[in-house]
Structures are given as structure tokens and as C-alpha cells.
Scaffold this motif. Structure first.
Motif, mmCIF file in Angstrom:
data_model
loop_
_atom_site.group_PDB
_atom_site.id
_atom_site.type_symbol
_atom_site.label_atom_id
_atom_site.label_comp_id
_atom_site.label_asym_id
_atom_site.label_seq_id
_atom_site.Cartn_x
_atom_site.Cartn_y
_atom_site.Cartn_z
ATOM 1 N N GLU A 1 -1.014 48.740 -13.085
ATOM 2 C CA GLU A 1 -0.150 48.725 -12.136
ATOM 3 C C GLU A 1 -0.515 47.871 -10.853
ATOM 4 O O GLU A 1 0.300 47.098 -10.276
ATOM 5 C CB GLU A 1 0.144 50.082 -11.698
ATOM 6 C CG GLU A 1 1.511 50.377 -10.734
ATOM 7 C CD GLU A 1 2.613 50.424 -11.236
ATOM 8 O OE1 GLU A 1 3.661 50.595 -10.727
ATOM 9 O OE2 GLU A 1 2.973 50.230 -12.606
ATOM 10 N N VAL A 2 -1.657 47.995 -10.781
ATOM 11 C CA VAL A 2 -2.186 47.230 -9.489
ATOM 12 C C VAL A 2 -2.297 45.793 -9.896
ATOM 13 O O VAL A 2 -2.016 45.033 -8.661
ATOM 14 C CB VAL A 2 -3.610 47.952 -9.064
ATOM 15 C CG1 VAL A 2 -4.385 46.693 -8.347
ATOM 16 C CG2 VAL A 2 -3.462 49.228 -8.467
ATOM 17 N N GLU A 3 -2.510 45.456 -10.956
ATOM 18 C CA GLU A 3 -2.995 43.972 -11.095
ATOM 19 C C GLU A 3 -1.543 43.399 -11.273
ATOM 20 O O GLU A 3 -1.364 42.088 -10.925
ATOM 21 C CB GLU A 3 -3.653 43.767 -12.405
ATOM 22 C CG GLU A 3 -5.221 44.153 -12.444
ATOM 23 C CD GLU A 3 -6.057 44.226 -13.560
ATOM 24 O OE1 GLU A 3 -5.267 44.112 -14.614
ATOM 25 O OE2 GLU A 3 -7.168 44.236 -13.634
ATOM 26 N N ASP A 4 -0.476 43.979 -11.927
ATOM 27 C CA ASP A 4 0.817 43.550 -12.351
ATOM 28 C C ASP A 4 1.703 43.437 -10.996
ATOM 29 O O ASP A 4 2.568 42.665 -11.053
ATOM 30 C CB ASP A 4 1.670 44.206 -13.171
ATOM 31 C CG ASP A 4 0.841 44.173 -14.860
ATOM 32 O OD1 ASP A 4 -0.104 43.144 -14.995
ATOM 33 O OD2 ASP A 4 1.098 44.887 -15.741
ATOM 34 N N SER A 5 1.266 44.271 -10.043
ATOM 35 C CA SER A 5 2.222 44.410 -8.980
ATOM 36 C C SER A 5 1.678 44.252 -7.414
ATOM 37 O O SER A 5 2.446 44.540 -6.770
ATOM 38 C CB SER A 5 3.100 45.795 -9.090
ATOM 39 O OG SER A 5 3.611 46.010 -10.135
ATOM 40 N N ASP A 6 0.484 43.641 -7.587
ATOM 41 C CA ASP A 6 -0.164 43.383 -6.213
ATOM 42 C C ASP A 6 -0.102 44.833 -5.556
ATOM 43 O O ASP A 6 0.352 44.566 -4.110
ATOM 44 C CB ASP A 6 0.368 42.072 -5.577
ATOM 45 C CG ASP A 6 0.018 41.112 -6.141
ATOM 46 O OD1 ASP A 6 -1.113 40.721 -6.901
ATOM 47 O OD2 ASP A 6 0.731 40.076 -6.200
ATOM 48 N N LYS A 7 -0.535 45.692 -5.929
ATOM 49 C CA LYS A 7 -0.929 47.205 -5.191
ATOM 50 C C LYS A 7 -2.153 47.564 -4.875
ATOM 51 O O LYS A 7 -3.180 46.835 -5.273
ATOM 52 C CB LYS A 7 -0.040 48.163 -5.889
ATOM 53 C CG LYS A 7 1.392 47.934 -6.104
ATOM 54 C CD LYS A 7 2.053 48.918 -6.975
ATOM 55 C CE LYS A 7 3.678 48.903 -7.091
ATOM 56 N NZ LYS A 7 4.280 49.853 -7.698
ATOM 57 N N LEU A 8 -2.225 48.319 -4.292
ATOM 58 C CA LEU A 8 -3.795 49.033 -4.017
ATOM 59 C C LEU A 8 -3.630 50.215 -4.271
ATOM 60 O O LEU A 8 -2.976 51.241 -4.281
ATOM 61 C CB LEU A 8 -3.839 49.087 -2.459
ATOM 62 C CG LEU A 8 -5.047 49.738 -1.942
ATOM 63 C CD1 LEU A 8 -6.552 48.977 -2.261
ATOM 64 C CD2 LEU A 8 -5.199 49.645 -0.264
ATOM 65 N N ALA A 9 -4.893 50.845 -5.090
ATOM 66 C CA ALA A 9 -4.898 52.125 -5.390
ATOM 67 C C ALA A 9 -6.425 52.607 -5.003
ATOM 68 O O ALA A 9 -7.252 52.056 -4.985
ATOM 69 C CB ALA A 9 -5.053 52.123 -7.050
ATOM 70 N N ILE A 10 -6.404 53.793 -4.632
ATOM 71 C CA ILE A 10 -7.418 54.485 -4.214
ATOM 72 C C ILE A 10 -7.660 55.846 -5.140
ATOM 73 O O ILE A 10 -6.805 56.639 -5.047
ATOM 74 C CB ILE A 10 -7.380 54.926 -2.621
ATOM 75 C CG1 ILE A 10 -7.290 53.504 -1.861
ATOM 76 C CG2 ILE A 10 -8.726 55.536 -2.011
ATOM 77 C CD1 ILE A 10 -6.908 53.836 -0.329
ATOM 78 N N ILE A 11 -8.650 56.025 -5.746
ATOM 79 C CA ILE A 11 -8.668 57.318 -6.643
ATOM 80 C C ILE A 11 -10.027 58.052 -6.166
ATOM 81 O O ILE A 11 -10.958 57.464 -6.331
ATOM 82 C CB ILE A 11 -8.894 56.696 -8.040
ATOM 83 C CG1 ILE A 11 -7.841 55.821 -8.397
ATOM 84 C CG2 ILE A 11 -9.062 57.944 -9.009
ATOM 85 C CD1 ILE A 11 -7.977 55.068 -9.783
#
Length: 250
Positions: free
Chosen positions: A180-190
Motif C-alpha cells: 500500500e505504501v509503495e504503490d500509493s506513496d503513503k506513509l505507514a507508522i506501525i
């Protein structure tokens, strides 16, 4: 898109949980793992980043397409999966995800079709007609992740999203977040406890202890015997598997 934290202090009553913490900018295209021992303040930090908990002082600034995201815009920009999931909701899995899709500020045009797609991606189509109250903790966790993804947020914040899942589903969920992050240029914090899963799926890790930042760097630079002993009080070897550090407690 970027997220910057400056001198953040968060309190519950007189107790300081997050103490003058600064880090960032965290940028789009990255998965950032938030680690530390119990009572380090991870859940308080993610709630603050998500806008649920208000800081006593300091700031968390999100910029999107060069503009600062306002407090009223944050709910549309941020997707949040809490650690404590509601077990008593009188809804089916499908209904709960459709409701989330309809509340979306993103580009979802058909909430029903979007719900079907995200449930298929997570492999939970068979749960569509199941009442949330009758699900296991792991199943509720997957539904909560679907509720977040269907809203198409720019920032994904997940608090222990794999804690109730078996190993296969842990890997699948983290891989899905990566995609999701790589395909849509998002940021994830887990926020996550498993060091080896964090090393495998995160680009950066931020390690906390007693409400303070200990270190923020790549897994390869963070997962060293010295840092592990300092933070967790354990002796460990760190070996490499195709460039990924693997922590082996002694």
C-alpha cells in the motif's frame, strides 16, 4: 507528504508519558516501525499522531502536497487502527467496512465495491456476514485494518496490528501495508513488538524507552547488541539474512 514531530510532550494527569520527543520528517513511501518495551509510551504516541490524544506541548505537523494539514483535515488524511478493538459492535464485518468507506474523504466512489475489494485483498470475504461481536480477536483485527484501508488515507497508523494474528496472517498484513505504501506513496507508522518482523518489513525503526526516543534509524543500524541490551535488558546476537538483521536472544 511528510510528518514532523517537535518537542512533543504528552501527559495523563500529572504523569508525563511522552517527554519532549522530536523526530522526522517521516516521508511518503516509508514504513516506520515504532518499538520499545512495555510502558515505553508507544500507544500514547500513536494516539497523539492520529489526533486522538492532545499533547501538553510541542507539535505533530503533517504536510501534504506542500500544504500543512489542518486539524479538521486530519481525519481524512490519517487512517488509524487501535490496539483495543470494539468487540460489541452490532454490525456485520461488511456493514462496518461500508460505513467506513462512506465516511471517506478519499476517492472511493462506490463504497460497496470498495468494501468487496479490500475484503478480498485481506482474505476475509468469508467474514462478510459475520457479526463483529462473534469474531475472534484476530478476525476483528483484520476487519479494523480493512476499515482503515477502504478510506484510502495518506498516513496509516497502526497500533499492534498483528498482536492477535498467527504468523501467516502477520506476514500477510505487513506485506499488504508495504505494498500500500509503495504503490500509493503513503506513509505507514506501525507500533510493533516483534523485532524480526520490524526488521523485515520496515524501512526505519524508532525505538522508545520511558517516553523518550532512544534511536531512529534503519533496522540494520538500530538492531545491534548494544542497543538491544540498553533498551530491553537482554543479551542478543544479531546475524544477517540477505541484508536483513535477525535478532537471536542469547
Amino acid at each position: 507528504m511528510a510528518l514532523q514531530v517537535d518537542n512533543l510532550t504528552v501527559q495523563y494527569g500529572r504523569n508525563i508519558i511522552i517527554d519532549s520527543m522530536s523526530f522526522g520528517p517521516l516521508k511518503e513511501g516509508s514504513v516506520v516501525g515504532l518499538l520499545g518495551p512495555n510502558a515505553a509510551g508507544k500507544s500514547t504516541l500513536v494516539k497523539t499522531l492520529a489526533g486522538i490524544k492532545k499533547p501538553a506541548s510541542g507539535s505533530c505537523t503533517i504536510t501534504l502536497r506542500g500544504a500543512r494539514v489542518s486539524d479538521t483535515e486530519r481525519p481524512d488524511v490519517i487512517g488509524y487502527v487501535p490496539q483495543d478493538l470494539l468487540a460489541g459492535a452490532s454490525l456485520t464485518a461488511f456493514e462496518s467496512i461500508v460505513i467506513a468507506a462512506r465516511r471517506s474523504g478519499g476517492t472511493t466512489h462506490n463504497p460497496v465495491e470498495a468494501t468487496a475489494r479490500v475484503m478480498s485483498r485481506l482474505g476475509i470475504t468469508a467474514l462478510a456476514d459475520r457479526m463483529i461481536a462473534n469474531m475472534s480477536g484476530g478476525q476483528r483485527q483484520l476487519v479494523a485494518i480493512a476499515q482503515m484501508l477502504v478510506r484510502e488515507p495518506s498516513v496509516l497508523i497502526l497500533d499492534e496490528p498483528t498482536s492477535a494474528l498467527d504468523l501467516r496472517h502477520q506476514v500477510e498484513v505487513l506485506q499488504l501495508v508495504r505494498e500500500e505504501v509503495e504503490d500509493s506513496d503513503k506513509l505507514a507508522i506501525i507500533a510493533i513488538h516483534d523485532l524480526n518482523l520490524a526488521a523485515r518489513f520496515c524501512d526505519e525503526v524508532l525505538v522508545m524507552k520511558h517516553g523518550k526516543k532512544v534511536v531512529h534509524d534503519t533496522p540494520r543500524n538500530v538492531f545491534t547488541p548494544e542497543v538491544l541490551e540498553r533498551v530491553y535488558g537482554i543479551r542478543a546476537k544479531v546475524i544477517e539474512d540477505e541484508g536483513v538483521p535477525v535478532v537471536c536472544p542469547v
